[in-house]
Design a protein around this motif. Structure first.
Motif, short mmCIF file in Angstrom:
data_model
loop_
_atom_site.label_atom_id
_atom_site.label_comp_id
_atom_site.label_asym_id
_atom_site.label_seq_id
_atom_site.Cartn_x
_atom_site.Cartn_y
_atom_site.Cartn_z
N ARG A 169 0.38 -1.12 0.30
CA ARG A 169 0.09 0.39 -0.34
C ARG A 169 1.16 1.06 -0.04
NH1 ARG A 169 -1.92 1.49 5.34
NH2 ARG A 169 -0.05 1.93 5.72
N ASP A 170 1.58 1.41 0.91
CA ASP A 170 2.93 2.69 1.01
C ASP A 170 3.36 2.29 -0.44
OD1 ASP A 170 3.69 2.11 4.33
OD2 ASP A 170 1.33 2.68 3.69
N ARG A 171 4.12 1.43 -0.97
CA ARG A 171 4.72 1.38 -2.12
C ARG A 171 4.00 2.40 -3.38
NH1 ARG A 171 7.58 -4.71 -1.30
NH2 ARG A 171 9.28 -3.81 -0.27
N VAL A 172 2.49 1.74 -3.75
CA VAL A 172 1.59 2.64 -4.42
C VAL A 172 1.62 3.93 -3.81
CG1 VAL A 172 -0.79 1.89 -5.55
CG2 VAL A 172 0.26 0.37 -5.20
N ARG A 173 0.74 4.61 -2.88
CA ARG A 173 0.87 5.53 -2.43
C ARG A 173 2.05 6.40 -2.97
NH1 ARG A 173 -0.46 5.04 3.92
NH2 ARG A 173 -2.88 4.54 4.29
N THR A 174 3.02 5.97 -2.62
CA THR A 174 4.55 6.57 -3.37
C THR A 174 4.18 6.88 -4.76
OG1 THR A 174 5.77 5.47 -1.01
CG2 THR A 174 7.12 6.58 -3.05
N ALA A 175 3.38 5.93 -5.19
CA ALA A 175 3.52 5.92 -6.51
C ALA A 175 3.26 6.67 -6.97
CB ALA A 175 3.29 4.57 -7.37
N MET A 176 1.87 6.72 -6.43
CA MET A 176 0.76 7.89 -6.67
C MET A 176 0.95 8.95 -6.75
SD MET A 176 -2.81 5.36 -6.19
CE MET A 176 -3.69 6.71 -7.34
N ASP A 177 2.11 9.53 -5.12
CA ASP A 177 2.45 10.60 -4.96
C ASP A 177 3.43 11.07 -5.79
OD1 ASP A 177 2.67 10.57 -1.41
OD2 ASP A 177 0.81 11.01 -2.85
N GLN A 178 3.70 10.38 -6.90
CA GLN A 178 4.85 10.71 -8.37
C GLN A 178 4.16 11.17 -9.58
OE1 GLN A 178 7.65 7.42 -7.82
NE2 GLN A 178 8.84 8.44 -6.29
N GLY A 179 2.62 10.92 -8.63
CA GLY A 179 1.52 10.93 -10.21
C GLY A 179 1.37 9.79 -11.07
N LEU A 180 2.34 8.88 -10.68
CA LEU A 180 1.55 7.70 -11.58
C LEU A 180 0.15 6.83 -11.33
CD1 LEU A 180 5.16 5.48 -11.11
CD2 LEU A 180 4.39 7.00 -13.37
N ARG A 181 -0.55 7.16 -11.76
CA ARG A 181 -2.05 6.65 -12.18
C ARG A 181 -2.22 5.45 -12.67
NH1 ARG A 181 -3.94 9.93 -8.22
NH2 ARG A 181 -6.21 8.89 -8.51
N ARG A 182 -1.65 5.65 -13.90
CA ARG A 182 -2.70 4.51 -15.12
C ARG A 182 -1.77 3.27 -15.00
NH1 ARG A 182 -7.49 5.09 -14.30
NH2 ARG A 182 -7.64 4.05 -15.59
N GLU A 183 -0.54 3.14 -14.43
CA GLU A 183 0.41 2.66 -14.48
C GLU A 183 -0.34 0.83 -14.04
OE1 GLU A 183 1.09 5.78 -13.96
OE2 GLU A 183 2.18 5.80 -15.86
N HIS A 184 0.60 0.37 -14.78
CA HIS A 184 0.65 -1.29 -13.72
C HIS A 184 1.24 -1.06 -13.14
CE1 HIS A 184 1.53 -5.97 -13.88
NE2 HIS A 184 0.92 -5.53 -14.61
N ILE A 185 1.86 -2.09 -11.77
CA ILE A 185 1.50 -2.39 -10.80
C ILE A 185 3.80 -2.70 -10.89
CG2 ILE A 185 1.14 -4.96 -10.40
CD1 ILE A 185 0.19 -3.29 -7.41
N ALA A 186 3.51 -3.40 -12.11
CA ALA A 186 4.65 -3.65 -11.18
C ALA A 186 6.03 -2.51 -11.84
CB ALA A 186 4.98 -4.52 -13.27
N VAL A 187 5.38 -1.02 -12.12
CA VAL A 187 5.76 0.08 -11.89
C VAL A 187 6.48 0.38 -10.95
CG1 VAL A 187 4.50 1.51 -11.03
CG2 VAL A 187 6.15 2.45 -12.76
N LEU A 188 6.10 0.10 -9.52
CA LEU A 188 6.69 -0.23 -8.28
C LEU A 188 8.19 -0.59 -8.10
CD1 LEU A 188 4.05 -1.64 -6.07
CD2 LEU A 188 4.35 0.55 -6.79
N THR A 189 8.90 -1.56 -9.50
CA THR A 189 10.54 -1.57 -9.49
C THR A 189 11.08 -0.46 -9.65
OG1 THR A 189 9.89 -2.19 -11.14
CG2 THR A 189 9.23 -4.50 -10.05
N GLU A 190 10.38 0.38 -9.84
CA GLU A 190 10.82 1.83 -10.23
C GLU A 190 11.50 2.08 -9.04
OE1 GLU A 190 12.59 2.18 -12.86
OE2 GLU A 190 11.40 0.98 -14.63
N GLN A 191 10.73 2.41 -7.64
CA GLN A 191 11.59 2.54 -6.56
C GLN A 191 12.28 1.55 -6.22
OE1 GLN A 191 8.26 2.68 -3.79
NE2 GLN A 191 6.71 3.60 -5.10
N PHE A 192 12.68 0.49 -6.76
CA PHE A 192 14.12 -0.35 -5.56
C PHE A 192 15.44 0.04 -6.64
CE2 PHE A 192 10.41 -3.84 -5.76
CZ PHE A 192 10.06 -3.56 -4.64
N ARG A 193 14.75 0.27 -8.06
CA ARG A 193 15.62 1.19 -8.97
C ARG A 193 15.98 2.26 -8.34
NH1 ARG A 193 13.54 -0.72 -14.63
NH2 ARG A 193 13.95 -2.64 -14.89
N ALA A 194 15.56 3.03 -8.26
CA ALA A 194 16.06 4.48 -7.69
C ALA A 194 16.79 4.26 -6.53
CB ALA A 194 14.54 5.34 -7.68
#
Length: 300
Positions: free
Chosen positions: A263-288
């Motif tokens: 949930r917190d990872r998805v919240r972070t992604a949405m705070d970054q403006g990501l809304r219409r992306e697949h949940i695999a976009v969370l891997t970008e948080q690990f990369r960063a």
């Protein structure tokens, strides 16, 4: 008169309407953004858009509620003044078992009948042999729903006479699904760190379920392309479910649940403006985070 009404023509509702129309049913639809319902009707001759939710509900004996969550469902019913008397109302929205009672009381108090349903697939499976849906409510009402369940195709299971049971089943199934997704995105990050090719990783995973297999295949393709746009199940559809699941985990006494982390990872992604992306976009948080950290030599 239509055979079935679909209130809400987002990804799930549009899939329900298309499947019912393809099966020969006349479908009344309404959506808060009218253009979405109008576009759907323009593409499918058996789909008929209505300007009001009340009009759509009144046009058939069965209403499929396909809005995002229970709060929105109540709001739409409040604002529309739809007459539910004598109608079979089936709720598909995301939520938890405690959300069922007030909506069921509202429907039955207005003279309607109530069922819960949970489609345990991506929306594009609706109307195919891959569709798996569970229901809670009266067995007689489930039998009456036969034209719709036949249109959904695949496996349609009447679980229990208690509607809450279908939502409880969905919560448990969703928790299992998100355990898999959490493992997938974390394993993908570890695989990259250890120079394990993502292709080799994919074929090594025991893929017992077609839905899981699809998540891996779609997710890996999006990770490799670096383009996560995905309308089937964007982040906006995950956040509500994860908010509910994290709360359930807390009530169960689970500390540091993977559901809370997700949930917190998805919240972070949405705070970054990501809304219409697949949940695999969370891997970008690990990369960063990995890119920002000092090199530790942790590569095999």
């Amino acid at each position: 008169m239509a055979d079935v009404t679909v209130v809400g023509t987002g990804v799930i509702g549009a899939g329900v309407a298309r499947a019912c129309a393809a099966a020969g049913l006349e479908v009344a639809v309404w959506n808060r953004t009218a253009s979405r319902a109008d576009d759907l009707a323009a593409r499918h001759p058996r789909v008929h858009a209505h300007p009001t939710a009340a009009g759509a509900v009144a046009s058939s004996p069965t209403t499929q509620l396909c809005l995002l969550n229970y709060d929105i469902t109540h709001r739409v019913l409040d604002e529309s003044g739809a007459d539910l008397a004598g109608r079979l109302v089936v709720q598909h929205s995301s939520g938890v078992p405690d959300s069922v009672g007030p909506l069921r009381e509202r429907v039955t108090g207005a003279g309607g009948r109530y069922m819960e349903a949970a489609i345990l697939n991506y929306p594009d499976a609706i109307g195919t042999e891959g569709c798996f849906t569970v229901y809670g409510g009266s067995a007689a009402d489930f039998a009456e729903l036969a034209p719709v369940t036949k249109a959904f195709a695949g496996t349609q299971v009447h679980l229990h006479t208690e509607p809450r049971y279908a939502k409880a089943y969905h919560v448990v199934a969703s928790a299992f699904y998100y355990a898999f997704v959490s493992g997938f995105v974390e394993c993908a990050a570890i695989a990259e760190l250890l120079d394990v090719g993502l292709g080799e990783f994919a074929v090594s995973v025991p893929l017992y379920d077609p839905g899981f297999e699809n998540t891996v295949k779609v997710g890996l393709d999006l990770i490799e392309r670096g383009d996560y746009a995905f309308e089937q199940a964007p982040l906006t559809t995950h956040i509500d479910a994860l908010e509910n699941l994290a709360r359930v985990a807390g009530h169960a006494g689970i500390e540091q649940s993977f559901l809370t982390a997700m949930r917190d990872r998805v919240r972070t992604a949405m705070d970054q403006g990501l809304r219409r992306e697949h949940i695999a976009v969370l891997t970008e948080q690990f990369r960063a985070r990995r890119a920002a950290a000092p090199q530790s030599g942790e590569r095999a």
